[in-house]
Design a protein around this motif. Structure first.
Motif, mmCIF file in Angstrom:
data_model
loop_
_atom_site.group_PDB
_atom_site.id
_atom_site.type_symbol
_atom_site.label_atom_id
_atom_site.label_comp_id
_atom_site.label_asym_id
_atom_site.label_seq_id
_atom_site.Cartn_x
_atom_site.Cartn_y
_atom_site.Cartn_z
ATOM 1 N N MET A 1 0.860 -1.197 0.000
ATOM 2 C CA MET A 1 0.000 0.000 0.000
ATOM 3 C C MET A 1 0.892 1.240 0.000
ATOM 4 O O MET A 1 1.742 1.409 0.871
ATOM 5 C CB MET A 1 -0.908 0.009 1.236
ATOM 6 C CG MET A 1 -1.690 1.283 1.465
ATOM 7 S SD MET A 1 -2.982 1.600 0.261
ATOM 8 C CE MET A 1 -4.240 0.445 0.808
ATOM 9 N N ARG A 2 0.684 2.098 -1.000
ATOM 10 C CA ARG A 2 1.425 3.362 -1.068
ATOM 11 C C ARG A 2 0.450 4.531 -0.953
ATOM 12 O O ARG A 2 -0.553 4.585 -1.671
ATOM 13 C CB ARG A 2 2.225 3.460 -2.367
ATOM 14 C CG ARG A 2 3.387 2.480 -2.438
ATOM 15 C CD ARG A 2 4.318 2.834 -3.582
ATOM 16 N NE ARG A 2 3.610 2.857 -4.860
ATOM 17 C CZ ARG A 2 4.161 3.322 -5.991
ATOM 18 N NH1 ARG A 2 5.387 3.797 -5.988
ATOM 19 N NH2 ARG A 2 3.471 3.305 -7.105
ATOM 20 N N ILE A 3 0.764 5.449 -0.057
ATOM 21 C CA ILE A 3 -0.121 6.579 0.217
ATOM 22 C C ILE A 3 0.622 7.889 -0.012
ATOM 23 O O ILE A 3 1.711 8.108 0.551
ATOM 24 C CB ILE A 3 -0.646 6.539 1.666
ATOM 25 C CG1 ILE A 3 -1.443 5.252 1.913
ATOM 26 C CG2 ILE A 3 -1.500 7.768 1.967
ATOM 27 C CD1 ILE A 3 -1.940 5.105 3.338
ATOM 28 N N LEU A 4 0.043 8.760 -0.830
ATOM 29 C CA LEU A 4 0.547 10.126 -0.972
ATOM 30 C C LEU A 4 -0.055 10.964 0.146
ATOM 31 O O LEU A 4 -1.279 11.015 0.298
ATOM 32 C CB LEU A 4 0.155 10.704 -2.331
ATOM 33 C CG LEU A 4 0.573 12.158 -2.580
ATOM 34 C CD1 LEU A 4 2.075 12.262 -2.748
ATOM 35 C CD2 LEU A 4 -0.145 12.731 -3.797
ATOM 36 N N HIS A 5 0.797 11.606 0.924
ATOM 37 C CA HIS A 5 0.365 12.334 2.120
ATOM 38 C C HIS A 5 0.824 13.783 2.020
ATOM 39 O O HIS A 5 2.028 14.063 1.943
ATOM 40 C CB HIS A 5 0.981 11.650 3.359
ATOM 41 C CG HIS A 5 0.824 12.412 4.633
ATOM 42 N ND1 HIS A 5 1.727 12.292 5.682
ATOM 43 C CD2 HIS A 5 -0.120 13.286 5.057
ATOM 44 C CE1 HIS A 5 1.340 13.054 6.682
ATOM 45 N NE2 HIS A 5 0.222 13.681 6.320
ATOM 46 N N LEU A 6 -0.133 14.717 2.016
ATOM 47 C CA LEU A 6 0.183 16.137 1.998
ATOM 48 C C LEU A 6 -0.779 16.883 2.908
ATOM 49 O O LEU A 6 -1.818 16.356 3.327
ATOM 50 C CB LEU A 6 0.137 16.707 0.592
ATOM 51 C CG LEU A 6 -1.205 16.719 -0.152
ATOM 52 C CD1 LEU A 6 -1.187 17.795 -1.237
ATOM 53 C CD2 LEU A 6 -1.492 15.368 -0.792
ATOM 54 N N ALA A 7 -0.423 18.111 3.240
ATOM 55 C CA ALA A 7 -1.250 18.915 4.160
ATOM 56 C C ALA A 7 -0.842 20.378 4.058
ATOM 57 O O ALA A 7 0.184 20.728 3.458
ATOM 58 C CB ALA A 7 -1.084 18.415 5.596
ATOM 59 N N ASP A 8 -1.676 21.232 4.641
ATOM 60 C CA ASP A 8 -1.351 22.655 4.831
ATOM 61 C C ASP A 8 -1.001 23.359 3.517
ATOM 62 O O ASP A 8 -0.015 24.079 3.428
ATOM 63 C CB ASP A 8 -0.216 22.796 5.847
ATOM 64 C CG ASP A 8 -0.596 22.241 7.205
ATOM 65 O OD1 ASP A 8 -1.391 22.873 7.901
ATOM 66 O OD2 ASP A 8 -0.115 21.141 7.560
ATOM 67 N N ILE A 9 -1.866 23.173 2.517
ATOM 68 C CA ILE A 9 -1.662 23.827 1.225
ATOM 69 C C ILE A 9 -2.103 25.292 1.286
ATOM 70 O O ILE A 9 -1.529 26.157 0.645
ATOM 71 C CB ILE A 9 -2.423 23.069 0.109
ATOM 72 C CG1 ILE A 9 -1.963 21.610 0.055
ATOM 73 C CG2 ILE A 9 -2.187 23.719 -1.238
ATOM 74 C CD1 ILE A 9 -2.802 20.639 0.825
ATOM 75 N N HIS A 10 -3.136 25.572 2.058
ATOM 76 C CA HIS A 10 -3.609 26.944 2.299
ATOM 77 C C HIS A 10 -3.928 27.689 0.996
ATOM 78 O O HIS A 10 -3.430 28.797 0.749
ATOM 79 C CB HIS A 10 -2.600 27.739 3.138
ATOM 80 C CG HIS A 10 -2.466 27.245 4.546
ATOM 81 N ND1 HIS A 10 -3.367 27.560 5.532
ATOM 82 C CD2 HIS A 10 -1.539 26.442 5.119
ATOM 83 C CE1 HIS A 10 -2.998 26.975 6.668
ATOM 84 N NE2 HIS A 10 -1.894 26.288 6.441
ATOM 85 N N ILE A 11 -4.765 27.075 0.170
ATOM 86 C CA ILE A 11 -5.204 27.743 -1.057
ATOM 87 C C ILE A 11 -5.921 29.032 -0.682
ATOM 88 O O ILE A 11 -6.864 29.037 0.110
ATOM 89 C CB ILE A 11 -6.133 26.819 -1.866
ATOM 90 C CG1 ILE A 11 -5.382 25.560 -2.321
ATOM 91 C CG2 ILE A 11 -6.738 27.563 -3.046
ATOM 92 C CD1 ILE A 11 -4.203 25.832 -3.216
ATOM 93 N N ASP A 12 -5.489 30.146 -1.262
ATOM 94 C CA ASP A 12 -5.983 31.459 -0.818
ATOM 95 C C ASP A 12 -5.900 32.453 -1.975
ATOM 96 O O ASP A 12 -4.805 32.864 -2.382
ATOM 97 C CB ASP A 12 -5.134 31.944 0.362
ATOM 98 C CG ASP A 12 -5.703 33.186 1.027
ATOM 99 O OD1 ASP A 12 -6.685 33.751 0.508
ATOM 100 O OD2 ASP A 12 -5.165 33.595 2.066
ATOM 101 N N LEU A 13 -7.058 32.828 -2.485
ATOM 102 C CA LEU A 13 -7.129 33.738 -3.625
ATOM 103 C C LEU A 13 -6.510 35.099 -3.318
ATOM 104 O O LEU A 13 -5.990 35.771 -4.204
ATOM 105 C CB LEU A 13 -8.594 33.914 -4.059
ATOM 106 C CG LEU A 13 -8.865 34.660 -5.356
ATOM 107 C CD1 LEU A 13 -8.298 33.900 -6.548
ATOM 108 C CD2 LEU A 13 -10.363 34.891 -5.540
#
Length: 355
Positions: A1-13
């Motif tokens: 099992m392979r998992i791509l893990h990301l966080a805290d992208i903070h998309i902000d126009l």
């Protein structure tokens, strides 16, 4: 099992850098760069044919995103093949409130992109069977304990958004913020792995507990943090867990100089954002400001304090000790009715010292 893990992208126009927008042809470049960085990470996971994608909170920077933000993020999520289940939990920036949640408009848009607003257990098809626990921001340690009791399959995985502390150290946005969990308590839950969001520096806390880190540096306080995301490899045959670090080097850079460091800096510039801070004489301030006019950098910020100390003075009048002390007490706005008692006390002390 392979998992791509990301966080805290903070998309902000309306994202800013050093409190300023970067507008080119009517478009906020900071926003488009951040969006493109998110798109590239997702595409990397798709190219690697990962088995799952998890976003551990703070996909958006506010609880009510602009329609443009929702449209742009949805377009990126739509590019994920249906064969890759994707799970997103809210963090403290896009958390669920009484007025809703930033992630709600994305619910049910695609069957394989799941928005998890409450602590939830998933039994995802795998061999051997495994529990995945998704715990949004605000899930307490007691709730995690209760969830852990319900799990029947061994080696469960926790995906959550929270700050951790340990013996005076903290992995949070600010020191002392509420809602943190002691790292020892988190480890005692005995998950096979914990995929964290919230702290923006990619960090291994031991026992397969990792912050993925944010995809970019957002301010001077994060200048020394590792930025990027993780690729988790769960080898069920060899019973190993490895979190592969993918670091991002092309994001905005921040560098803080002391007054002395900046004055001694020999290079004509720095390829990023610069802050000069500390105590400086008026002459040093003038030199720093003059040099910054030709210093090659994206932007700069000054945080300088004067070395001059303003002291309050008063004139001592009178020839005797009593007259001088009376004048001093009056200068300190001591009430007239209290002065005689203080004078008497001073005389008693002086008499005692002589004895």
């Amino acid at each position: 099992m392979r998992i791509l893990h990301l966080a805290d992208i903070h998309i902000d126009l309306v994202a800013t850098r050093l409190g300023k927008w970067k507008i080119v042809n009517g478009v906020n470049v900071i926003y488009t760069e951040r969006l493109e960085r998110f798109r590239k990470i997702i595409q990397h996971g798709v190219n690697l044919k990962v088995d799952m994608i998890v976003i551990s909170g703070d996909l958006f920077n506010r609880s009510k995103p602009f329609p443009q933000e929702l449209w742009d993020v949805a377009s990126i999520l739509d590019s994920i093949p249906i064969s890759i289940p994707t799970f997103i939990i809210p963090g403290n920036h896009d958390e669920k409130t009484s007025r809703g949640c930033a992630l709600q408009p994305l619910q049910d848009r695609r069957p394989h992109v799941r928005i998890i607003l409450e602590p939830t257990i998933f039994d995802i098809n795998s061999n051997p069977r495994k529990h995945y626990v998704f715990a949004p921001w605000g899930t307490s340690l007691n709730e995690l304990h209760e969830i852990r009791k319900k799990l029947i399959y061994p080696e469960p995985i926790l995906i959550t958004h929270l700050g951790t502390t340990l013996e005076g150290k903290h992995w949070t946005e600010i020191a002392g913020e509420v809602g943190n969990i002691n790292l020892s308590d988190l480890k005692a839950l005995n998950f096979q792995a914990v995929l964290l969001g919230h702290y923006h520096g990619q960090t291994n806390l031991g026992q397969n507990i990792w912050y993925s880190g944010s995809p970019e540096c957002y301010n001077f306080g994060e200048a020394e943090q590792v930025k990027g995301y993780l690729l988790w490899d769960f080898d069920e045959i060899n019973k190993t867990v490895v979190a592969h670090s993918w670091q991002i080097q092309d994001g905005p850079l921040f560098k803080t100089f002391t007054v002395e460091e900046f004055l001694d800096y020999k290079e004509p510039g720095f390829s990023g954002n610069v802050k000069v801070q500390g105590e400086a004489t008026e002459e040093q301030k003038a030199v720093i400001i003059e040099r910054l006019q030709t210093f090659q950098c994206d932007d700069y910020k000054l945080d300088l304090q004067s070395t001059l100390k303003v002291k309050r003075t008063f004139a001592l009048k009178g020839k005797s000790n009593i007259e001088v002390l009376t004048n001093y007490l009056e200068s300190k706005n001591i009430g007239a009715e209290a002065i005689p008692g203080l004078i008497e006390l001073d005389q008693d002390i002086e008499e005692y010292v002589r004895l």
